[in-house]
Write a protein that holds these residues in place. Structure first.
Motif, PDB file in Angstrom:
ATOM      1  N   LYS A 121       0.794  -1.262  -0.144  1.00  0.00           N
ATOM      2  CA  LYS A 121       0.238  -0.153   0.040  1.00  0.00           C
ATOM      3  C   LYS A 121       0.756   1.088   0.105  1.00  0.00           C
ATOM      4  N   GLY A 122       2.192   1.110  -0.010  1.00  0.00           N
ATOM      5  CA  GLY A 122       2.864   2.288  -0.163  1.00  0.00           C
ATOM      6  C   GLY A 122       3.335   3.079   0.899  1.00  0.00           C
ATOM      7  N   VAL A 123       3.219   2.406   2.086  1.00  0.00           N
ATOM      8  CA  VAL A 123       3.379   3.341   3.393  1.00  0.00           C
ATOM      9  C   VAL A 123       4.461   2.880   4.249  1.00  0.00           C
ATOM     10  N   ALA A 124       5.376   1.860   3.478  1.00  0.00           N
ATOM     11  CA  ALA A 124       6.189   1.241   4.530  1.00  0.00           C
ATOM     12  C   ALA A 124       7.310   0.612   3.662  1.00  0.00           C
ATOM     13  N   GLU A 125       8.655   0.583   3.666  1.00  0.00           N
ATOM     14  CA  GLU A 125       9.658  -0.068   3.331  1.00  0.00           C
ATOM     15  C   GLU A 125       9.830  -1.340   4.250  1.00  0.00           C
ATOM     16  N   VAL A 126      10.442  -2.440   3.473  1.00  0.00           N
ATOM     17  CA  VAL A 126      10.325  -3.632   4.353  1.00  0.00           C
ATOM     18  C   VAL A 126      11.874  -4.281   3.909  1.00  0.00           C
ATOM     19  N   ILE A 127      12.567  -4.660   5.302  1.00  0.00           N
ATOM     20  CA  ILE A 127      13.877  -5.549   4.937  1.00  0.00           C
ATOM     21  C   ILE A 127      13.570  -6.683   5.696  1.00  0.00           C
ATOM     22  N   LEU A 128      13.774  -7.812   4.922  1.00  0.00           N
ATOM     23  CA  LEU A 128      13.498  -9.207   5.643  1.00  0.00           C
ATOM     24  C   LEU A 128      14.691  -9.513   6.644  1.00  0.00           C
ATOM     25  N   GLU A 129      14.361 -10.313   7.966  1.00  0.00           N
ATOM     26  CA  GLU A 129      15.507 -10.400   8.700  1.00  0.00           C
ATOM     27  C   GLU A 129      16.699 -11.130   8.185  1.00  0.00           C
ATOM     28  N   LYS A 130      16.110 -12.096   7.271  1.00  0.00           N
ATOM     29  CA  LYS A 130      17.500 -12.824   6.672  1.00  0.00           C
ATOM     30  C   LYS A 130      18.257 -12.175   5.966  1.00  0.00           C
ATOM     31  N   GLU A 131      17.662 -10.865   5.346  1.00  0.00           N
ATOM     32  CA  GLU A 131      18.504 -10.105   4.572  1.00  0.00           C
ATOM     33  C   GLU A 131      19.057  -8.797   5.261  1.00  0.00           C
ATOM     34  N   LEU A 132      18.775  -8.794   6.406  1.00  0.00           N
ATOM     35  CA  LEU A 132      19.103  -7.606   6.981  1.00  0.00           C
ATOM     36  C   LEU A 132      20.703  -7.379   7.368  1.00  0.00           C
ATOM     37  N   SER A 133      21.168  -6.252   6.828  1.00  0.00           N
ATOM     38  CA  SER A 133      22.600  -6.060   7.360  1.00  0.00           C
ATOM     39  C   SER A 133      22.783  -4.330   7.490  1.00  0.00           C
ATOM     40  N   GLU A 134      23.841  -4.062   8.123  1.00  0.00           N
ATOM     41  CA  GLU A 134      23.977  -2.584   8.421  1.00  0.00           C
ATOM     42  C   GLU A 134      24.017  -1.732   6.916  1.00  0.00           C
ATOM     43  N   VAL A 135      24.552  -2.340   5.900  1.00  0.00           N
ATOM     44  CA  VAL A 135      24.807  -1.689   4.731  1.00  0.00           C
ATOM     45  C   VAL A 135      23.410  -1.413   3.857  1.00  0.00           C
ATOM     46  N   LYS A 136      22.431  -2.529   4.069  1.00  0.00           N
ATOM     47  CA  LYS A 136      21.123  -2.469   3.607  1.00  0.00           C
ATOM     48  C   LYS A 136      20.220  -1.576   4.304  1.00  0.00           C
ATOM     49  N   LEU A 137      20.357  -1.688   5.741  1.00  0.00           N
ATOM     50  CA  LEU A 137      19.711  -0.716   6.491  1.00  0.00           C
ATOM     51  C   LEU A 137      19.749   0.812   6.248  1.00  0.00           C
ATOM     52  N   ALA A 138      21.369   1.037   6.408  1.00  0.00           N
ATOM     53  CA  ALA A 138      21.691   2.537   6.057  1.00  0.00           C
ATOM     54  C   ALA A 138      21.492   2.958   4.735  1.00  0.00           C
ATOM     55  N   SER A 139      21.332   1.949   3.683  1.00  0.00           N
ATOM     56  CA  SER A 139      20.928   2.443   2.387  1.00  0.00           C
ATOM     57  C   SER A 139      19.614   2.889   2.350  1.00  0.00           C
ATOM     58  N   LYS A 140      18.664   2.121   3.025  1.00  0.00           N
ATOM     59  CA  LYS A 140      17.209   2.605   2.929  1.00  0.00           C
ATOM     60  C   LYS A 140      16.979   3.845   3.526  1.00  0.00           C
TER      61      LYS A 140
ATOM     62  N   LYS B 291       8.968  11.656  -0.861  1.00  0.00           N
ATOM     63  CA  LYS B 291       8.541  10.112  -0.836  1.00  0.00           C
ATOM     64  C   LYS B 291       8.329   9.986   0.772  1.00  0.00           C
ATOM     65  N   LEU B 292       9.010  10.268   1.382  1.00  0.00           N
ATOM     66  CA  LEU B 292       8.712  10.198   2.985  1.00  0.00           C
ATOM     67  C   LEU B 292       7.645  10.878   3.357  1.00  0.00           C
ATOM     68  N   LYS B 293       7.316  12.134   2.805  1.00  0.00           N
ATOM     69  CA  LYS B 293       5.994  12.768   3.153  1.00  0.00           C
ATOM     70  C   LYS B 293       4.651  12.108   2.592  1.00  0.00           C
ATOM     71  N   GLU B 294       4.931  11.522   1.332  1.00  0.00           N
ATOM     72  CA  GLU B 294       3.722  10.812   0.893  1.00  0.00           C
ATOM     73  C   GLU B 294       3.463   9.644   1.485  1.00  0.00           C
ATOM     74  N   MET B 295       4.468   8.797   2.122  1.00  0.00           N
ATOM     75  CA  MET B 295       4.198   7.689   2.758  1.00  0.00           C
ATOM     76  C   MET B 295       3.570   7.905   4.035  1.00  0.00           C
ATOM     77  N   GLY B 296       3.873   8.997   4.759  1.00  0.00           N
ATOM     78  CA  GLY B 296       3.154   9.308   5.988  1.00  0.00           C
ATOM     79  C   GLY B 296       1.833   9.791   5.704  1.00  0.00           C
ATOM     80  N   GLU B 297       1.636  10.432   4.511  1.00  0.00           N
ATOM     81  CA  GLU B 297       0.178  11.031   4.390  1.00  0.00           C
ATOM     82  C   GLU B 297      -0.737   9.973   4.095  1.00  0.00           C
ATOM     83  N   ARG B 298      -0.184   8.674   3.278  1.00  0.00           N
ATOM     84  CA  ARG B 298      -1.155   7.647   2.956  1.00  0.00           C
ATOM     85  C   ARG B 298      -1.468   6.878   3.995  1.00  0.00           C
ATOM     86  N   ALA B 299      -0.441   6.873   5.082  1.00  0.00           N
ATOM     87  CA  ALA B 299      -0.654   5.975   6.087  1.00  0.00           C
ATOM     88  C   ALA B 299      -1.936   6.243   6.975  1.00  0.00           C
ATOM     89  N   LYS B 300      -2.395   7.444   7.161  1.00  0.00           N
ATOM     90  CA  LYS B 300      -3.307   7.843   8.048  1.00  0.00           C
ATOM     91  C   LYS B 300      -4.825   7.491   7.443  1.00  0.00           C
TER      92      LYS B 300
END
Length: 356
Positions: A295-314, A324-333
């Motif tokens: 629904k375009g309100v969150a980014e997801v990182i799977l635990e098996k794919e979680l790394s500091e590089v991937k998280l920092a990149s997101k 994009k950050l603002k639009e995600m928040g607006e859609r969330a409500k």
């Protein structure tokens, strides 16, 4: 009126229950509430000072426990006997199960004694306990509109109860780019350690960085020591009270994907990066998170794919793309029902009006 609420083990069961209790009291006045849980430390901490009578039931989890599940099955008759004694003594007008294994024996005990019973399902796909309990209740309240197919005519779409303060969150006007990170009421070691390893990368790229980090009790000292190496603004605690105040300050939230957590994020109108707990029963956190991503309100990182590089990149991607950050928040409500607690309270009272 006397009501038993059963569930617990995490804040994800307790906070919605308290929201429903609050609405029932608004309608009915001074009701007597008995909260039956597993006896965990987090239950006692979160219910301290609340106008409820807290009682423990001896019950153990089954799903995801491997060979230990054998002990849990063998203990079920004793758990049911314990629940029957409590229901007989309390004489409730109704029983509401909020999920988790401690709600199972209590709901069945209520059904056996002819007490009106109800359950609330928070997750996108029902958990093991509620898939069984739906046969022993009058109504099933559920949080995701798409979940109705699991419950048939017993199901009532209500949304997920969220404390009113999260709906009142207003974004703080600040020069900081603020990240709030937490792993639920008990914390998450893998999320804590991964996020701490991102600090050199994100602090180098974000000059105005501010971080609020709720670690849980177990990792607090270790995580605190890591932050002491940095000069940007930060606050680290095992658990933040009045979490909505920290939501208000956050531009981005990094968290697990338990149902209560994601609905608090949605209610606050915040963008998020979700790392679903890989061992959650029935993979419910993964399913919750993927629904929000769709629904375009969150980014997801799977635990098996979680790394500091991937998280920092997101994180840096969203820092650099404020639109994009603002639009995600607006859609969330748009994905939450503000009156979920009221809908549940009214439905319960409608069902038991002849008994009250």
């Amino acid at each position: 009126m006397r009501i038993i609420v059963a569930g617990g083990k995490t804040g994800g069961h307790i906070f919605p229950a308290l929201s429903i209790i609050k609405e029932l009291r608004k309608i009915k006045g001074n009701i007597s509430v008995f909260f039956i849980g597993s006896g965990s430390k987090i239950e006692r901490m979160l219910l301290e000072g609340e106008p409820v009578v807290y009682e423990k039931i001896n019950v153990y989890p089954i799903m995801g426990m491997g060979l230990k599940a054998i002990k849990s099955f063998l203990y079920l008759p004793l758990s049911l006997f314990d629940a029957l004694e409590k229901v007989k003594r309390i004489k409730p007008d109704c029983i509401l199960g909020m999920g988790g294994y401690s709600s199972g024996p209590v709901i069945i005990a209520g059904w056996l004694r002819g007490v009106p019973t109800f359950i609330h399902e928070q997750n996108y796909v029902p958990g093991f306990t509620n898939r069984i309990l739906k046969f022993f209740v009058r109504k099933v309240f559920y949080s995701f509109r798409e979940s109705g197919r699991f419950f048939g005519r017993k199901g009532i779409y209500t949304g997920n109860p969220v404390r009113e303060e999260f709906f009142e969150v207003r974004g703080e006007v600040s020069d900081y780019f603020t990240i709030l990170i937490f792993g639920g009421s008990q914390g998450s070691s893998i999320l804590n350690s991964s996020f701490v390893r991102t600090l050199p990368m994100i602090s180098e790229k974000i000059d105005n960085l501010r971080i609020f980090h709720s670690t849980g009790e177990a990792d607090y000292e270790k995580v605190l020591e890591e932050y002491k190496r940095y000069n940007f603004v930060w606050e680290v605690k095992p658990f933040f009270n009045n979490m909505w105040d920290y939501f208000a300050k956050a531009d981005l939230i990094v968290s697990r994907a338990g149902a209560s957590t994601i609905f608090e994020i949605l209610s606050s109108g915040k963008a998020s990066i979700l790392v679903p707990f890989a061992k959650s029963a029935g993979s419910h956190q993964l399913r919750n998170a993927m629904e929000l991503k769709k629904k375009g309100v969150a980014e997801v990182i799977l635990e098996k794919e979680l790394s500091e590089v991937k998280l920092a990149s997101k994180i840096l991607e969203l820092f650099q793309d404020r639109k994009k950050l603002k639009e995600m928040g607006e859609r969330a409500k748009d994905l939450v029902e503000r009156d979920a607690s009221l809908r549940i309270a009214q439905s319960i009272l409608k069902e038991i009006k002849e008994n009250v």
